[in-house]
Design an enzyme around this catalytic site. Structure first.
Site, short mmCIF file in Angstrom:
data_model
loop_
_atom_site.label_atom_id
_atom_site.label_comp_id
_atom_site.label_asym_id
_atom_site.label_seq_id
_atom_site.Cartn_x
_atom_site.Cartn_y
_atom_site.Cartn_z
N ASP A 264 -2.17 -0.76 6.15
CA ASP A 264 -2.30 -0.12 7.15
C ASP A 264 -3.65 0.45 7.30
OD1 ASP A 264 -2.42 3.22 6.98
OD2 ASP A 264 -1.88 2.25 5.24
N LYS B 198 -8.63 -4.74 -3.12
CA LYS B 198 -7.44 -5.07 -3.42
C LYS B 198 -7.34 -6.41 -3.62
CE LYS B 198 -5.44 -0.79 -1.34
NZ LYS B 198 -4.37 -0.48 -0.18
N ASP C 115 0.97 -1.14 -0.05
CA ASP C 115 0.06 -0.02 0.07
C ASP C 115 1.03 1.14 0.06
OD1 ASP C 115 -2.63 1.67 0.43
OD2 ASP C 115 -1.53 1.74 2.41
N ILE C 116 0.35 2.45 -0.22
CA ILE C 116 1.17 3.66 -0.25
C ILE C 116 0.97 4.53 1.04
CG2 ILE C 116 1.42 5.89 -1.62
CD1 ILE C 116 0.92 4.42 -4.16
N ASP C 117 -0.24 5.05 1.18
CA ASP C 117 -0.32 5.92 2.12
C ASP C 117 -0.38 5.38 3.44
OD1 ASP C 117 -0.66 8.48 0.67
OD2 ASP C 117 -2.45 7.10 -0.27
N GLY D 19 -5.55 2.62 -3.07
CA GLY D 19 -6.80 3.15 -3.28
C GLY D 19 -6.62 4.02 -4.48
N ASN E 235 -9.01 -0.28 3.77
CA ASN E 235 -9.32 -0.74 2.48
C ASN E 235 -8.16 -1.82 2.39
OD1 ASN E 235 -7.24 1.19 2.65
ND2 ASN E 235 -7.56 1.88 0.28
#
Length: 258
Positions: free
Chosen positions: A208, A185, A9-11, A44, A211
């Site tokens: 984290d 996802k 994931d990114i954020d 997302g 989602n």
């Protein structure tokens, strides 16, 4: 050790709340690739929102829009847009409630209003801005893979009851993602896994947020960040340190991948 397929994931996972990429995270990603592992992103965000990050990390496989737009080695392999008729009905209800919406396709995003403080605050948390004028008809002309509905906590209940074609996932105190029901996802990751010929035991995922729950439940070697939502931690097999405490590096060492 046989090679693995890892999704990040990114954020809150690759990047901290200031949208910074820790040095140890970047080094860990490149070390993974040097060791022969396949590295991908599961987010997302829309593709254009993390193009710079993909270039920085030299990543060409990703699951975007929470699983609705999947790219493998720069080739689109799966898409799952929102139902257009249902989205129009959702728009009518949101307008009646004075709840603004952002519509997103793979190239751009448009809001249905000129300005709203909820949109500004929400996008600021992602280091994003709306650079063009609103287009309330944007969703009528193209496939929309995700929308952002700007509402406060618990206001999504009325939409959940009215729209069974959609799933509403909160990502900010003032906003929820609107995704196709059944989309996640995990679904997008499965498309990548099958396309590249990996087995389940070769799969790893780090996340984290809310989602990320389906993703971390689906992937057997799943890792929640130390800063993850409590429900997300429950879905993961392992828990690492926070993103700003070298959580990615620490987690990969814990798994024996570095």
């Amino acid at each position: 050790m046989k090679n693995s397929l890892l999704f990040f994931d990114i954020d809150g996972t690759l990047k901290d709340d200031k949208q910074d990429l820790p040095k140890t995270t970047k080094e860990a990603i490149f070390q993974l690739k040097e060791n022969g592992h396949e590295v991908a992103i599961a987010t997302g965000r829309a593709p254009y929102m993390f193009e710079e990050l993909r270039n920085e990390l030299d990543i060409h496989t990703y699951v975007s829009f929470n699983g609705q737009y999947v790219v493998v080695k720069d080739e689109v392999v799966y898409t799952n847009p929102l139902n257009r008729e249902a989205l129009q009905l959702l728009t009518h209800m949101a307008e009646k409630n004075n709840h603004p919406i952002i519509y997103m396709d793979q190239y751009d995003m448009k809001a249905n209003v000129l300005h709203h403080e909820f949109i500004t605050e929400g996008l600021n948390s992602l280091a994003l801005t709306l650079e063009a004028s609103p287009d309330p008809d944007f969703h009528k002309e193209r496939d929309i893979f995700q929308s952002m509905l700007f509402i406060q906590d618990q206001e999504e209940v009325q939409y959940e009851q009215a729209f069974k074609d959609f799933k509403f996932v909160r990502w900010h105190p003032l906003s929820v993602d609107v995704d196709p029901a059944g989309g996640s996802k995990a679904k997008g990751i499965e498309k990548v896994m099958v396309h590249l010929g990996y087995s389940m035991d070769q799969m790893y995922a780090f996340g984290d947020g809310l989602n990320d729950i389906e993703m971390l439940s689906f992937v057997p070697n799943s890792v929640a960040m130390g800063n993850a939502h409590p429900l997300t931690k429950k879905a993961a097999k392992f828990i690492t340190k926070s993103v700003d405490e070298d959580g990615i590096f620490y987690g990969l060492k814990m798994l024996g991948l570095l």
